[in-house]
Design a protein around this motif. Structure first.
Motif, PDB file in Angstrom:
ATOM      1  N   GLY A  60      -9.570  94.957 -26.127  1.00 55.44           N
ATOM      2  CA  GLY A  60      -9.443  95.387 -24.743  1.00 55.44           C
ATOM      3  C   GLY A  60     -10.801  95.724 -24.161  1.00 55.44           C
ATOM      4  O   GLY A  60     -11.791  95.884 -24.890  1.00 55.44           O
ATOM      5  N   ARG A  61     -10.848  95.858 -22.861  1.00 59.65           N
ATOM      6  CA  ARG A  61     -12.113  96.135 -22.179  1.00 59.65           C
ATOM      7  C   ARG A  61     -12.685  97.491 -22.574  1.00 59.65           C
ATOM      8  O   ARG A  61     -13.899  97.633 -22.742  1.00 59.65           O
ATOM      9  N   LYS A  62     -11.837  98.505 -22.753  1.00 60.50           N
ATOM     10  CA  LYS A  62     -12.346  99.826 -23.141  1.00 60.50           C
ATOM     11  C   LYS A  62     -12.988  99.765 -24.522  1.00 60.50           C
ATOM     12  O   LYS A  62     -14.065 100.319 -24.742  1.00 60.50           O
ATOM     13  N   THR A  63     -12.322  99.082 -25.456  1.00 58.30           N
ATOM     14  CA  THR A  63     -12.897  98.923 -26.791  1.00 58.30           C
ATOM     15  C   THR A  63     -14.245  98.205 -26.702  1.00 58.30           C
ATOM     16  O   THR A  63     -15.215  98.606 -27.348  1.00 58.30           O
ATOM     17  N   TYR A  64     -14.309  97.159 -25.887  1.00 59.08           N
ATOM     18  CA  TYR A  64     -15.572  96.437 -25.705  1.00 59.08           C
ATOM     19  C   TYR A  64     -16.640  97.364 -25.133  1.00 59.08           C
ATOM     20  O   TYR A  64     -17.750  97.461 -25.674  1.00 59.08           O
ATOM     21  N   ASP A  65     -16.312  98.058 -24.035  1.00 58.90           N
ATOM     22  CA  ASP A  65     -17.299  98.930 -23.393  1.00 58.90           C
ATOM     23  C   ASP A  65     -17.795 100.018 -24.340  1.00 58.90           C
ATOM     24  O   ASP A  65     -18.985 100.327 -24.385  1.00 58.90           O
ATOM     25  N   THR A  88      -9.558  91.828 -19.743  1.00 54.48           N
ATOM     26  CA  THR A  88     -10.114  92.679 -18.697  1.00 54.48           C
ATOM     27  C   THR A  88      -9.607  92.237 -17.331  1.00 54.48           C
ATOM     28  O   THR A  88      -9.124  91.108 -17.185  1.00 54.48           O
ATOM     29  N   HIS A  89      -9.704  93.112 -16.365  1.00 62.04           N
ATOM     30  CA  HIS A  89      -9.383  92.723 -14.983  1.00 62.04           C
ATOM     31  C   HIS A  89     -10.556  91.989 -14.348  1.00 62.04           C
ATOM     32  O   HIS A  89     -10.376  91.147 -13.481  1.00 62.04           O
ATOM     33  N   GLU A  90     -11.767  92.328 -14.804  1.00 60.38           N
ATOM     34  CA  GLU A  90     -12.973  91.713 -14.247  1.00 60.38           C
ATOM     35  C   GLU A  90     -14.059  91.685 -15.312  1.00 60.38           C
ATOM     36  O   GLU A  90     -14.285  92.688 -16.008  1.00 60.38           O
ATOM     37  N   ALA A  91     -14.713  90.557 -15.461  1.00 59.98           N
ATOM     38  CA  ALA A  91     -15.788  90.436 -16.453  1.00 59.98           C
ATOM     39  C   ALA A  91     -16.958  91.335 -16.061  1.00 59.98           C
ATOM     40  O   ALA A  91     -17.283  91.464 -14.880  1.00 59.98           O
ATOM     41  N   PRO A  92     -17.611  91.973 -17.030  1.00 62.57           N
ATOM     42  CA  PRO A  92     -18.757  92.815 -16.711  1.00 62.57           C
ATOM     43  C   PRO A  92     -19.938  91.973 -16.245  1.00 62.57           C
ATOM     44  O   PRO A  92     -20.062  90.798 -16.616  1.00 62.57           O
ATOM     45  N   SER A  93     -20.795  92.578 -15.460  1.00 61.28           N
ATOM     46  CA  SER A  93     -21.961  91.843 -14.957  1.00 61.28           C
ATOM     47  C   SER A  93     -23.092  91.808 -15.980  1.00 61.28           C
ATOM     48  O   SER A  93     -23.925  90.913 -15.981  1.00 61.28           O
ATOM     49  N   PRO A  96     -24.399  91.073 -23.393  1.00 61.96           N
ATOM     50  CA  PRO A  96     -25.495  90.703 -24.295  1.00 61.96           C
ATOM     51  C   PRO A  96     -25.790  89.198 -24.229  1.00 61.96           C
ATOM     52  O   PRO A  96     -24.864  88.381 -24.202  1.00 61.96           O
ATOM     53  N   GLU A  97     -27.050  88.869 -24.211  1.00 58.92           N
ATOM     54  CA  GLU A  97     -27.453  87.466 -24.193  1.00 58.92           C
ATOM     55  C   GLU A  97     -27.035  86.796 -25.495  1.00 58.92           C
ATOM     56  O   GLU A  97     -27.122  87.375 -26.568  1.00 58.92           O
ATOM     57  N   ASP A  98     -26.539  85.553 -25.399  1.00 55.96           N
ATOM     58  CA  ASP A  98     -26.089  84.780 -26.549  1.00 55.96           C
ATOM     59  C   ASP A  98     -24.991  85.513 -27.330  1.00 55.96           C
ATOM     60  O   ASP A  98     -24.918  85.442 -28.553  1.00 55.96           O
ATOM     61  N   GLY A  99     -24.124  86.228 -26.592  1.00 56.38           N
ATOM     62  CA  GLY A  99     -23.050  86.984 -27.235  1.00 56.38           C
ATOM     63  C   GLY A  99     -21.863  86.108 -27.599  1.00 56.38           C
ATOM     64  O   GLY A  99     -21.737  84.967 -27.146  1.00 56.38           O
ATOM     65  N   VAL A 100     -20.980  86.670 -28.399  1.00 54.29           N
ATOM     66  CA  VAL A 100     -19.793  85.962 -28.877  1.00 54.29           C
ATOM     67  C   VAL A 100     -18.580  86.220 -27.981  1.00 54.29           C
ATOM     68  O   VAL A 100     -17.463  85.840 -28.314  1.00 54.29           O
ATOM     69  N   TYR A 101     -18.787  86.834 -26.828  1.00 55.49           N
ATOM     70  CA  TYR A 101     -17.694  87.349 -26.006  1.00 55.49           C
ATOM     71  C   TYR A 101     -17.221  86.358 -24.945  1.00 55.49           C
ATOM     72  O   TYR A 101     -18.029  85.734 -24.261  1.00 55.49           O
ATOM     73  N   THR A 102     -15.899  86.257 -24.814  1.00 58.30           N
ATOM     74  CA  THR A 102     -15.258  85.546 -23.717  1.00 58.30           C
ATOM     75  C   THR A 102     -14.375  86.565 -23.009  1.00 58.30           C
ATOM     76  O   THR A 102     -13.562  87.245 -23.658  1.00 58.30           O
ATOM     77  N   PHE A 103     -14.514  86.683 -21.702  1.00 58.26           N
ATOM     78  CA  PHE A 103     -13.754  87.662 -20.933  1.00 58.26           C
ATOM     79  C   PHE A 103     -12.557  86.964 -20.299  1.00 58.26           C
ATOM     80  O   PHE A 103     -12.709  85.982 -19.578  1.00 58.26           O
ATOM     81  N   VAL A 104     -11.369  87.473 -20.626  1.00 61.50           N
ATOM     82  CA  VAL A 104     -10.115  86.851 -20.217  1.00 61.50           C
ATOM     83  C   VAL A 104      -9.466  87.725 -19.153  1.00 61.50           C
ATOM     84  O   VAL A 104      -9.144  88.886 -19.417  1.00 61.50           O
ATOM     85  N   THR A 105      -9.276  87.161 -17.957  1.00 66.01           N
ATOM     86  CA  THR A 105      -8.746  87.946 -16.838  1.00 66.01           C
ATOM     87  C   THR A 105      -7.304  87.586 -16.491  1.00 66.01           C
ATOM     88  O   THR A 105      -6.754  88.134 -15.543  1.00 66.01           O
ATOM     89  N   GLY A 107      -4.472  87.741 -18.636  1.00 64.38           N
ATOM     90  CA  GLY A 107      -3.413  88.305 -19.449  1.00 64.38           C
ATOM     91  C   GLY A 107      -3.510  88.107 -20.946  1.00 64.38           C
ATOM     92  O   GLY A 107      -4.336  87.350 -21.456  1.00 64.38           O
ATOM     93  N   ILE A 108      -2.596  88.811 -21.638  1.00 64.45           N
ATOM     94  CA  ILE A 108      -2.638  88.824 -23.102  1.00 64.45           C
ATOM     95  C   ILE A 108      -2.246  87.484 -23.710  1.00 64.45           C
ATOM     96  O   ILE A 108      -2.777  87.100 -24.748  1.00 64.45           O
ATOM     97  N   GLU A 109      -1.313  86.762 -23.065  1.00 60.08           N
ATOM     98  CA  GLU A 109      -0.902  85.464 -23.609  1.00 60.08           C
ATOM     99  C   GLU A 109      -2.049  84.465 -23.557  1.00 60.08           C
ATOM    100  O   GLU A 109      -2.268  83.703 -24.498  1.00 60.08           O
ATOM    101  N   SER A 110      -2.791  84.478 -22.453  1.00 65.31           N
ATOM    102  CA  SER A 110      -3.937  83.575 -22.327  1.00 65.31           C
ATOM    103  C   SER A 110      -5.006  83.896 -23.366  1.00 65.31           C
ATOM    104  O   SER A 110      -5.572  82.995 -23.989  1.00 65.31           O
ATOM    105  N   ALA A 111      -5.265  85.192 -23.562  1.00 68.09           N
ATOM    106  CA  ALA A 111      -6.259  85.593 -24.568  1.00 68.09           C
ATOM    107  C   ALA A 111      -5.830  85.127 -25.951  1.00 68.09           C
ATOM    108  O   ALA A 111      -6.641  84.627 -26.740  1.00 68.09           O
ATOM    109  N   LEU A 112      -4.533  85.258 -26.255  1.00 69.96           N
ATOM    110  CA  LEU A 112      -4.035  84.843 -27.562  1.00 69.96           C
ATOM    111  C   LEU A 112      -4.132  83.327 -27.730  1.00 69.96           C
ATOM    112  O   LEU A 112      -4.525  82.838 -28.796  1.00 69.96           O
TER     113      LEU A 112
END
Length: 196
Positions: A60-65, A88-93, A96-105, A107-112
């Motif tokens: 979740g976004r809180k865990t990420y933050d 997340t509702h909105e990707a952070p601005s 980290p550069e070259d990070g492993v993160y994809t921000f999914v806005t 829902g949970i089914e799409s993230a899965l």
């Protein structure tokens, strides 16, 4: 086909954080003891075994933050650099550069779906926090639940198993490993009391 596992450390009274959380102490006052099991031999072995089959992570976004200052661009799997899908509702601005993160806005089914595609035949780990775990469990999208049950009573903090709806969720114990700092319990989730 990949299996979906929700895995979390929890106090005996059901909290995944202690109270008085701050950015410097995202697990609350004294909450870090929830992860002390990682330092003992059996805990390290459990972590290594889980990591060996890990293909992707959902958070979740809180865990990420709360965690990205420690994770950096590699994410929670460190040098293994497994992809992390952050709901997340909105990707952070600022990411980290070259990070492993994809921000999914969307829902949970799409993230899965995205995590399963990235994981292939390997495990998808839903690591939380509580809200994300509750959403996945309530939606019937979790195959296994792993609880690292730590011998402490927090009395307050973030409860894990709330907001799951009115239906009973049947679990089957598939493994219990005891250690000095936690009992590690794995459950298979049964739908409507039936087997998987």
């Amino acid at each position: 086909m990949s299996k979906v596992v929700f895995d979390i450390s929890m106090s005996l009274d059901g909290f995944i954080t202690a109270s008085n959380q701050t950015p410097e102490k995202p697990l609350g006052e004294g909450g870090q003891q929830l992860h002390a099991w990682i330092e003992d031999d059996s805990g390290r072995q459990i972590l290594e075994e889980a990591s060996a089959d890990l293909g992707a992570v959902i958070a979740g976004r809180k865990t990420y933050d709360d965690s990205v200052p420690w994770w950096g661009s590699d994410g929670p799997t460190g040098p293994a650099r497994r992809p992390v899908f952050v709901i997340t509702h909105e990707a952070p601005s600022d990411v980290p550069e070259d990070g492993v993160y994809t921000f999914v806005t969307d829902g949970i089914e799409s993230a899965l779906e995205q995590a399963k595609a990235a994981a292939g035949d390997q495990t998808v780990s839903v690591m939380g926090g509580a809200s994300i775990g509750q959403q996945y469990i309530a939606a019937g999208l979790v195959d296994e639940i792993g609880i690292h049950l730590v011998p402490v009573l927090f009395g307050s903090g973030t409860r894990m198993f709330e907001n799951l709806g009115g239906e009973h969720i049947q679990l089957e114990i598939i493994d219990v490993t005891e250690s000095a700092s936690a009992n590690h319990i794995r459950f298979r989730v049964s739908l409507n009391g039936d087997g998987p």
